[in-house]
Scaffold this motif. Structure first.
Motif, PDB file in Angstrom:
ATOM      1  N   CYS A 103       0.852  -1.189   0.000  1.00 47.40           N
ATOM      2  CA  CYS A 103       0.000   0.000   0.000  1.00 47.40           C
ATOM      3  C   CYS A 103       0.886   1.237   0.000  1.00 47.40           C
ATOM      4  O   CYS A 103       2.084   1.168   0.285  1.00 47.40           O
ATOM      5  N   THR A 141      -0.228   7.069   2.123  1.00 45.32           N
ATOM      6  CA  THR A 141      -1.452   7.720   2.597  1.00 45.32           C
ATOM      7  C   THR A 141      -2.524   6.694   2.957  1.00 45.32           C
ATOM      8  O   THR A 141      -3.614   7.073   3.395  1.00 45.32           O
ATOM      9  N   HIS A 142      -2.211   5.423   2.797  1.00 45.91           N
ATOM     10  CA  HIS A 142      -3.180   4.362   3.078  1.00 45.91           C
ATOM     11  C   HIS A 142      -3.261   4.122   4.588  1.00 45.91           C
ATOM     12  O   HIS A 142      -2.246   4.220   5.298  1.00 45.91           O
ATOM     13  N   PHE A 183      -0.579   1.812   6.111  1.00 46.11           N
ATOM     14  CA  PHE A 183       0.844   2.134   5.939  1.00 46.11           C
ATOM     15  C   PHE A 183       1.515   2.286   7.310  1.00 46.11           C
ATOM     16  O   PHE A 183       1.011   2.966   8.203  1.00 46.11           O
ATOM     17  N   TYR A 219     -10.405  -2.948   2.325  1.00 50.29           N
ATOM     18  CA  TYR A 219      -9.857  -1.916   1.456  1.00 50.29           C
ATOM     19  C   TYR A 219      -9.899  -2.317  -0.029  1.00 50.29           C
ATOM     20  O   TYR A 219      -9.761  -3.497  -0.360  1.00 50.29           O
ATOM     21  N   SER A 225      -8.743  -2.705  -4.042  1.00 50.12           N
ATOM     22  CA  SER A 225      -7.527  -3.207  -4.677  1.00 50.12           C
ATOM     23  C   SER A 225      -7.208  -2.390  -5.924  1.00 50.12           C
ATOM     24  O   SER A 225      -8.076  -1.738  -6.504  1.00 50.12           O
ATOM     25  N   VAL A 249      -1.272   2.816  -6.483  1.00 51.65           N
ATOM     26  CA  VAL A 249      -1.096   2.323  -5.120  1.00 51.65           C
ATOM     27  C   VAL A 249      -0.432   3.402  -4.260  1.00 51.65           C
ATOM     28  O   VAL A 249      -0.852   3.659  -3.122  1.00 51.65           O
ATOM     29  N   GLY A 261      -2.606   5.969  -2.859  1.00 47.33           N
ATOM     30  CA  GLY A 261      -3.548   5.558  -1.830  1.00 47.33           C
ATOM     31  C   GLY A 261      -4.863   5.020  -2.347  1.00 47.33           C
ATOM     32  O   GLY A 261      -5.816   4.855  -1.573  1.00 47.33           O
ATOM     33  N   GLY A 310      -5.579   2.022  -3.411  1.00 46.06           N
ATOM     34  CA  GLY A 310      -5.892   0.662  -2.991  1.00 46.06           C
ATOM     35  C   GLY A 310      -4.630  -0.153  -2.786  1.00 46.06           C
ATOM     36  O   GLY A 310      -3.508   0.356  -2.869  1.00 46.06           O
ATOM     37  N   ILE A 311      -4.836  -1.441  -2.542  1.00 44.14           N
ATOM     38  CA  ILE A 311      -3.747  -2.383  -2.301  1.00 44.14           C
ATOM     39  C   ILE A 311      -3.380  -3.065  -3.605  1.00 44.14           C
ATOM     40  O   ILE A 311      -4.251  -3.544  -4.336  1.00 44.14           O
TER      41      ILE A 311
END
Length: 317
Positions: free
Chosen positions: A179, A182-183, A186, A199, A201, A243, A246, A248-249
């Motif tokens: 990630c 900003t996730h 993190f 979350y 993707s 990614v 931010g 998604g994963i």
């Protein structure tokens, strides 16, 4: 003189060259830029060639371009003709022993291996007159173009082996989930797969259950990580961009994004142990005629692969 010879003598061969650039660029505008010509002139050349052959070669519309079946066939034949013409200096100029010629190489977007980098560096030093053309495509496009003999070598993932191609296992890599900074996840340690479920993707276009990335797809599916896909791309850099923003994963080859992790741009997520492994293959069409430079480069690359133990060709990150 028969009709075939008349066509060959009457055809403006510059039309074929223009068409080949159009087909490679998949765009009239980009072809015009590459040829240093105006867009109307390139469009007119395509129309003249279609008139000469009596068939449609490309479907064109607003923001869309697609070769017809006839166009794809002509592209393959034109490439073969121009490959033959390109080899004339080498064929006629055997007076000189210095290796020269063009090597066309297709690679998937996430191909990162010292095997290729080191060989390119050594080959360029030893054979300065050899010219390389390296094009990035999806793995399925690499396989397609190698089968159609539009390039010499392909390096990509393989989901299905075609009997008309030859495959050499080049290296093995491992994928991990990541990630951006900003996730919400993190910087968090000791996460579990359940923590990833809420979350969205970000995925590669090629993440399908029936292709070489199926292990990543199955892992996402098993842990419910496929319900919301916030973005897709065929290019690793664009997936990484989304990614890092931010969105998604995303899943990446661990060794490829190690630098982004060290710079604090990406954060490694579970699974921390036994991540999915993916094999990368060198792919060749034995029916394609190769010039001396291509033959030598293929021999050197194949030798480097076979003389390097698999463990040294396995990148865990």
């Amino acid at each position: 003189m028969d009709i075939d010879h008349k066509f060959a003598f009457q055809l403006d061969w510059n039309l074929l060259r223009t068409f080949l650039v159009i087909a490679e660029e998949q765009s009239i505008t980009r072809a015009a830029h590459r040829l240093l010509r105006g867009q109307p002139a390139v469009t007119q050349a395509l129309q003249r060639l279609e008139a000469e052959l009596g068939c449609k070669l490309a479907e064109r519309g607003k923001g869309a371009f697609r070769l017809t079946a006839a166009g794809r066939k002509l592209q393959a034949e034109a490439r073969r003709l121009f490959d033959g013409v390109a080899q004339l200096p080498e064929t006629i100029g055997q007076l000189q022993n210095e290796l020269s010629g063009d090597v066309r190489l297709l690679v998937a977007t996430y191909v990162v291996t010292p095997l290729l980098d080191d060989l390119l560096a050594e080959f360029a030093r030893s054979h300065p007159k050899v010219r390389f053309s390296i094009r990035v495509e999806t793995s399925s496009e690499v396989i397609r173009d190698i089968r159609e003999r539009q390039a010499t070598l392909g390096i990509c993932l393989v989901s299905r082996e075609f009997p008309d191609l030859e495959y050499t296992h080049m290296y093995r890599e491992f994928f991990g989930f990541f990630c951006g900074r900003t996730h919400p996840l993190f910087g968090r340690d000791n996460l579990k797969m359940d923590d990833l479920r809420p979350y969205p993707s970000v995925a590669f276009d090629t993440e399908e259950i029936d292709n070489a990335l199926q292990q990543i797809v199955m892992l996402r599916s098993a842990w419910g990580l496929t319900r919301v896909v916030a973005g897709r791309s065929s290019q690793l850099e664009e997936v990484r961009r989304m990614v890092m923003c931010g969105m998604g994963i995303g899943a990446f080859p661990i060794h490829v994004v190690q630098d982004s992790v060290e710079r604090g741009l990406l954060w490694r997520l579970p699974p921390y142990e036994d991540p999915p492994e993916v094999d990368i293959f060198l792919t060749v069409n034995p029916r394609k005629h190769m010039n001396r430079a291509e033959t030598q480069f293929l021999a050197d690359l194949t030798r480097a692969i076979r003389h390097t133990p698999l463990e040294e060709r396995t990148y865990r990150g």
